[in-house]
Design an enzyme around this catalytic site. Structure first.
Site, mmCIF file in Angstrom:
data_model
loop_
_atom_site.group_PDB
_atom_site.id
_atom_site.type_symbol
_atom_site.label_atom_id
_atom_site.label_comp_id
_atom_site.label_asym_id
_atom_site.label_seq_id
_atom_site.Cartn_x
_atom_site.Cartn_y
_atom_site.Cartn_z
ATOM 1 N N ASP A 50 -52.884 61.159 2.355
ATOM 2 C CA ASP A 50 -52.066 60.653 3.533
ATOM 3 C C ASP A 50 -52.964 60.481 4.657
ATOM 4 O O ASP A 50 -53.793 61.488 4.838
ATOM 5 C CB ASP A 50 -51.090 61.710 3.575
ATOM 6 C CG ASP A 50 -50.195 61.832 4.906
ATOM 7 O OD1 ASP A 50 -49.392 60.676 4.974
ATOM 8 O OD2 ASP A 50 -50.394 62.505 5.738
ATOM 9 N N GLU A 77 -54.180 55.955 1.662
ATOM 10 C CA GLU A 77 -53.270 55.524 2.845
ATOM 11 C C GLU A 77 -54.383 55.102 4.069
ATOM 12 O O GLU A 77 -54.661 56.129 4.831
ATOM 13 C CB GLU A 77 -52.206 56.165 3.340
ATOM 14 C CG GLU A 77 -51.435 55.701 4.382
ATOM 15 C CD GLU A 77 -50.318 56.600 4.914
ATOM 16 O OE1 GLU A 77 -49.147 56.288 5.137
ATOM 17 O OE2 GLU A 77 -50.490 57.867 5.147
#
Length: 670
Positions: free
Chosen positions: A331, A367
């Site tokens: 993330d 990401e």
């Protein structure tokens, strides 16, 4: 002098054999033959006490010894797995209980009543000693599937099975629900070979959610990185998660964990004191005396700090070695390459991963952004990383909404977004191609809502992404109008086909397999309720059967074209771009196009030389005449105008319907 007995000294050797203790630099709670060694890195502390908790009694308070600057350790006899513990430290003139950042299980409860206080910390901070050696993996090994053969299905552990009528109630919403007979049959039917789980590590809700009696459903507010969240377990989170992973592997399904190393649940300056704020404040990026916030969550991990780098690497290795996970999706991964306000793809973190004999062999997905300065880094990660490709999401949604001037960019995305992901580094550095992710609309909502409807989140509908590139086709939300239902379903087929037959690794939201709607909520992070839980009773079987067939055909077709276009052989193939009528597309015609054909033919250096795939697209509202290239035995394997899945033999001259996506292959090699 000790004398021999019958000339044999062996019975005395045990007197001189040292007891094997873990290294004091092995952080956390390490069981050994006579007890447990507790080690904590706390350079900001002048003294540390270990608290051993026993039900119904005051904790046993034991002073720890500073073995070396910052390393506090204590051996305690007769400690066994399951023992609850925490650490007592001082911070800002108060005495706090803090969690062990290296704990591999937490006792909880993982909630509190804001504001967080020292008295509440005595319960929240409790961890548990874990022993991993007793779990039986039964000889089951990981599938170790190449990235080009992988189709990722993103799901939430609880939301997947919480409402499944054929999952035992005790397993609904839990780790073991993932491997219930009903779910294993579902995976097989839909050709699911990889699950990407939203964060399952122990997390805490943000204070503003607790004040509203809400929770962080998605789990992107990490508390203890090494501990599986107990909220998905019936009794023992460690063993139940391992059981789920073992059984998924047994059925040839890989497991990717979504991990959050960019911030912690301690939040900003006013957030709770859980561990690092009291133990080692250098874990976070600072701007003077203030914590920097490149994550939108109040703090940002400073991966340049040796203790932070060690913690992240040790955590990753633990999940691979102790739980056998197959990879990670990071993330806001740009944070992990930060050097202050810049991003460095040659940072210590990336080099450490690349040389690690364990971590270099698994799937690594970034990401590739955060919200800090220079935070958008698509395509800039090292060659052994895949990256979430938001370009194909935005372009594909725009194309099928018939936004003008988008088809040229869509052609680039279809061919693997090689402007960002050089085929020289394929198949290791592939784009992760997606239309939907957990954050944003589900696919059903992309075609049902023109704007977000996040009122249930309690933020006056100001949260969530504003640029959704969605359309409702005449009615906002659900409708019984047959014409609107038909165009919505066709657009869903168009968008999923665009992802499945583009070059890269497809990522599909599990909610989209069922046609699940979140009622227009595009930021359901705090909705632990039927807004997020999948509705199995209303599954659209015609839709999911079509999707399952397309996934199987993608797996049979696309990997060979990725392989042919990878590395040194990438220039040995032929790619032709034509108008539907067969004429070659001129460069100056691209900006006004609404339809095209792309034909890829494998070159002589590939084992399947001469095989072709043709993709024809018409994003407009008007049908076109389509002329298929001659001297091929074309077979239609995907036609989004219908949910029929029969492999057909198309005519050389035919109609390319409005808003349609057609895939043909030559020959009968499917």
């Amino acid at each position: 002098m000790i004398k021999r007995s019958n000339g044999d000294w062996s019975h005395l050797m045990v007197l001189f054999m040292p007891i094997c203790f873990p290294s004091p630099y092995s952080l956390g709670a390490q069981l050994h033959a006579s007890g447990c060694r507790f080690t904590l890195y706390a350079p900001d502390q002048d003294s540390v006490h270990l608290l051993l908790w026993h039900q119904g009694h005051q904790p046993q308070r034991i002073a720890m010894h500073e073995y070396k600057h910052g390393y506090w350790t204590k051996d305690v006899a007769d400690v066994v797995a399951g023992q609850e513990y925490s650490f007592e430290v001082s911070h800002a003139g108060q005495t706090w209980c803090v969690a062990d950042p290296y704990a591999q299980a937490v006792a909880g409860p993982l909630t509190y009543q804001p504001p967080y206080t020292p008295s509440q910390s005595t319960r929240v901070a409790r961890c548990q000693v874990v022993g991993h050696e007793s779990f039986d993996w039964q000889g089951v090994s990981s599938p170790q599937r190449p990235m080009q053969d992988t189709v990722i299905f993103e799901t939430h552990v609880k939301g997947l099975t919480q409402q499944h009528p054929d999952v035992e109630p005790a397993q609904q919403g839990r780790y073991l629900g993932l491997v219930s007979p009903a779910m294993l049959a579902f995976y097989q039917k839909h050709h699911i070979n990889c699950l990407q789980l939203l964060p399952i590590t122990a997390c805490l809700p943000e204070p503003h959610l607790l004040s509203q009696q809400k929770t962080n459903y998605w789990g992107y507010n990490p508390y203890v990185w090494m501990a599986p969240g107990p909220r998905y377990a019936e009794k023992n989170a460690v063993n139940e998660l391992k059981t789920a992973i073992r059984e998924l592997h047994r059925h040839d399904i890989e497991v990717i964990l979504d991990v959050v190393f960019n911030h912690t649940a301690e939040g900003g300056e006013g957030g709770p004191v859980l561990h690092f704020k009291a133990l080692d404040h250098a874990m976070y990026l600072h701007d003077g005396q203030q914590l920097r916030n490149h994550t939108g969550c109040g703090n940002t991990i400073d991966i340049r700090h040796p203790a932070a780098l060690k913690q992240v690497l040790d955590t990753l290795r633990m999940w691979v070695t102790d739980y056998h996970v197959d990879g990670f999706r990071f993330d806001l991964a740009a944070t992990l390459g930060r050097d202050g306000d810049t991003f460095d793809p040659h940072s210590a973190f990336f080099h450490a991963i690349a040389q690690d004999p364990i971590l270099s062999k698994i799937k690594l997905i970034a990401e590739p952004w955060d919200i800090g300065p220079n935070g958008y880094q698509l395509g800039q990660f090292p060659a052994n990383w895949a990256e979430c490709n938001d370009k194909i999401r935005d372009t594909t949604r725009s194309v099928w909404r018939n936004d003008p001037g988008m088809l040229q960019d869509f052609a680039t995305r279809l061919m693997g977004s090689r402007d960002f992901f050089s085929a020289a580094h394929w198949p290791d550095h592939l784009p992760i191609n997606y239309i939907t992710y957990h954050d944003g609309f589900t696919l059903q909502d992309v075609v049902s809502y023109a704007k977000r409807h996040n009122h249930a989140n309690g933020e006056n509908n100001h949260d969530g992404h504003g640029d959704n590139r969605s359309a409702n086709y005449g009615v906002e939300g659900p409708t019984n109008n047959a014409d609107i239902v038909e165009i919505r379903t066709r657009q869903k087929r168009n968008m999923l086909a665009s992802i499945l037959f583009s070059l890269g690794t497809p990522h599909i939201l599990m909610a989209d397999v069922l046609g699940h709607s979140q009622q227009g909520n595009n930021n359901a992070y705090c909705q632990d309720n039927p807004i997020s839980w999948l509705h199995w009773q209303t599954q659209n079987h015609a839709w999911s059967n079509w999707l399952a067939t397309m996934i199987a055909r993608r797996n049979a077709i696309v990997p060979r074209f990725i392989d042919a276009l990878s590395g040194t052989q990438r220039h040995c193939n032929q790619i032709a771009w034509r108008h539907p009528n067969g004429d070659q597309i001129q460069e100056d015609q691209w900006p006004s196009l609404q339809a095209f054909c792309c034909q890829i033919t494998l070159g002589t250096h590939h084992p399947d030389a001469g095989q072709s795939m043709l993709i024809a697209i018409n994003s407009s509202d008007t049908a076109r005449n389509l002329r298929l290239p001659a001297n091929h035995q074309w077979r239609s394997v995907c036609d989004t105008t219908t949910d029929e899945t029969t492999v057909a033999t198309p005519e050389s001259f035919q109609r390319l319907a409005e808003k349609s996506f057609l895939v043909c292959i030559d020959g009968d090699w499917l």
